[in-house]
Write an enzyme that holds these catalytic residues in place. Structure first.
Site, PDB file in Angstrom:
ATOM      1  N   LYS A  88     -13.760  -0.751  -0.256  1.00 43.24           N
ATOM      2  CA  LYS A  88     -13.427  -1.746   1.234  1.00 43.24           C
ATOM      3  C   LYS A  88     -14.224  -1.884   2.223  1.00 43.24           C
ATOM      4  O   LYS A  88     -13.879  -3.036   2.884  1.00 43.24           O
ATOM      5  CB  LYS A  88     -12.214  -0.971   1.958  1.00 43.24           C
ATOM      6  CG  LYS A  88     -10.426  -0.311   1.723  1.00 43.24           C
ATOM      7  CD  LYS A  88     -10.637  -1.705   1.174  1.00 43.24           C
ATOM      8  CE  LYS A  88      -8.799  -1.120  -0.077  1.00 43.24           C
ATOM      9  NZ  LYS A  88      -8.891  -2.376   0.046  1.00 43.24           N
TER      10      LYS A  88
ATOM     11  N   ASP B 223      -4.159  -8.972 -13.344  1.00 43.95           N
ATOM     12  CA  ASP B 223      -4.652  -7.549 -13.378  1.00 43.95           C
ATOM     13  C   ASP B 223      -6.098  -8.190 -12.641  1.00 43.95           C
ATOM     14  O   ASP B 223      -6.911  -8.274 -13.477  1.00 43.95           O
ATOM     15  CB  ASP B 223      -4.660  -7.023 -14.615  1.00 43.95           C
ATOM     16  CG  ASP B 223      -5.772  -5.534 -14.074  1.00 43.95           C
ATOM     17  OD1 ASP B 223      -6.624  -5.449 -13.701  1.00 43.95           O
ATOM     18  OD2 ASP B 223      -5.832  -4.786 -15.439  1.00 43.95           O
TER      19      ASP B 223
ATOM     20  N   ILE C 284       0.050 -13.861  -3.042  1.00 42.10           N
ATOM     21  CA  ILE C 284      -0.327 -12.479  -2.876  1.00 42.10           C
ATOM     22  C   ILE C 284      -0.764 -11.657  -3.843  1.00 42.10           C
ATOM     23  O   ILE C 284       0.411 -10.883  -4.904  1.00 42.10           O
ATOM     24  CB  ILE C 284       0.801 -11.649  -2.092  1.00 42.10           C
ATOM     25  CG1 ILE C 284       1.064 -12.596  -0.865  1.00 42.10           C
ATOM     26  CG2 ILE C 284       0.846 -10.574  -1.837  1.00 42.10           C
ATOM     27  CD1 ILE C 284       2.864 -12.199  -0.379  1.00 42.10           C
TER      28      ILE C 284
ATOM     29  N   ASN D 105      -4.391  -8.831  -1.419  1.00 47.13           N
ATOM     30  CA  ASN D 105      -4.103  -7.299  -1.663  1.00 47.13           C
ATOM     31  C   ASN D 105      -4.231  -6.061  -2.137  1.00 47.13           C
ATOM     32  O   ASN D 105      -3.962  -5.149  -2.457  1.00 47.13           O
ATOM     33  CB  ASN D 105      -2.213  -7.810  -0.601  1.00 47.13           C
ATOM     34  CG  ASN D 105      -1.483  -6.316  -1.150  1.00 47.13           C
ATOM     35  OD1 ASN D 105      -1.605  -5.310   0.036  1.00 47.13           O
ATOM     36  ND2 ASN D 105      -0.440  -5.810  -1.969  1.00 47.13           N
TER      37      ASN D 105
ATOM     38  N   TYR E 229     -13.403   5.207  -1.265  1.00 48.72           N
ATOM     39  CA  TYR E 229     -12.455   4.649  -0.775  1.00 48.72           C
ATOM     40  C   TYR E 229     -13.139   3.738  -0.162  1.00 48.72           C
ATOM     41  O   TYR E 229     -13.074   2.498   0.133  1.00 48.72           O
ATOM     42  CB  TYR E 229     -11.304   5.084  -0.823  1.00 48.72           C
ATOM     43  CG  TYR E 229     -10.106   4.043  -0.240  1.00 48.72           C
ATOM     44  CD1 TYR E 229      -9.535   3.389  -0.767  1.00 48.72           C
ATOM     45  CD2 TYR E 229      -9.724   3.896   1.069  1.00 48.72           C
ATOM     46  CE1 TYR E 229      -8.225   2.232  -0.538  1.00 48.72           C
ATOM     47  CE2 TYR E 229      -8.596   2.800   1.468  1.00 48.72           C
ATOM     48  CZ  TYR E 229      -8.124   2.140   0.738  1.00 48.72           C
ATOM     49  OH  TYR E 229      -7.079   1.681   1.044  1.00 48.72           O
TER      50      TYR E 229
END
Length: 267
Positions: A146, A50, A7, A77, A142
């Site tokens: 996404k 990172d 994750i 995530n 944003y």
């Protein structure tokens, strides 16, 4: 053998909730953080990574494989919020957001694919956002980053069919996490023509996060997806009206939907 789950951004918020829950269900979980030393009490291992630095991605994958010899599930995530009038957001911040929210996940996917292909199995879950289904005022960058990841997943799925590797998107709505604290906020400029409406929209966004759902809801959804033989392409998790807003976008005329959003944000 327990499935191995990686994750990204697993040290806090939604990623942490998912990791802790999967661990109780007999999954071997590894999380990542840019500063893993800040999380000595994590219930699962946190490895330095990172997503904007390819060398750290490679190092993380190698470390997990040296311990486990496989990676069954990748949950992309790690992400970053960004707000501001698009005209006033510095180019460097726009690029930084795409490096984290779009190019970062691509590079992590590229790093795990050779292993999953060799295994002839694997699942990649990209955590996107309901905001990625629509261009939201003062969150346009944003939404774009996404939304780009949503579309990328659709293409990737078809390219991976021959290798028995599944990929899916999970788009959360607002959850009560610390995401607002980590956002880049374009400064509210005293002489900005957007000043008043940007300030009001910022308050509305922060209120939505503060009153958001329990991240456990996301953890429940991820477990169900992992344990599904044939995952769907897109999942939405969150409050009914946030999910319903995507349905409305599909059925309403464009300008009617735009007006609905403007009324919601009091623009």
């Amino acid at each position: 053998m327990s499935k191995v789950v990686l994750i990204t951004g697993g040290s806090s918020g939604i990623g942490k909730s998912i990791g802790e829950y999967l661990q109780t269900k007999n999954y071997k979980v590894y999380g990542t953080s840019r500063n893993p030393n800040n999380y000595p009490d994590s219930k699962f291992p946190i490895i330095a990574l990172d997503v904007t630095k390819v060398e750290t991605i490679s190092s993380c994958i190698e470390k997990i494989l040296s311990h486990e010899s496989k990676i069954d599930v990748l949950i992309n995530n790690a992400g970053a919020g960004i707000t501001g009038p698009i005209e006033e957001i510095p180019d460097a911040e726009i690029k930084r957001n795409f490096e984290t929210n779009f190019f970062g996940p691509i590079n992590v996917i590229k790093a795990v694919l050779p292993t999953m292909r060799e295994q002839n199995s694997g699942l990649i879950v990209n955590i996107t956002s309901i905001a990625g289904y629509m261009g939201l005022p003062y969150r346009g960058i944003y939404s774009a980053s996404k939304g780009a990841l949503e579309l990328l997943t659709e293409a990737f799925r078809m390219e991976l069919k021959d290798f028995n590797i599944e990929m899916t998107n999970v788009a959360p709505g607002d959850f009560a996490t610390n995401i607002a604290a980590g956002r880049y906020h374009a400064p509210v400029l005293g002489n900005s023509p957007y000043k008043e409406k940007y300030c009001n929209t910022l308050k509305t966004m922060d209120d939505h996060v503060d009153s958001g759902g329990d991240p456990q809801e996301m953890a429940d959804a991820i477990l169900k997806i992992i344990e599904t033989n044939n995952p769907k392409i897109h999942y939405k998790v969150g409050a009914f009206m946030q999910k319903f807003s995507i349905v409305l976008k599909r059925i309403l005329p464009d300008k009617a939907y735009e007006k609905l959003l403007m009324n919601h944000y009091k623009l």
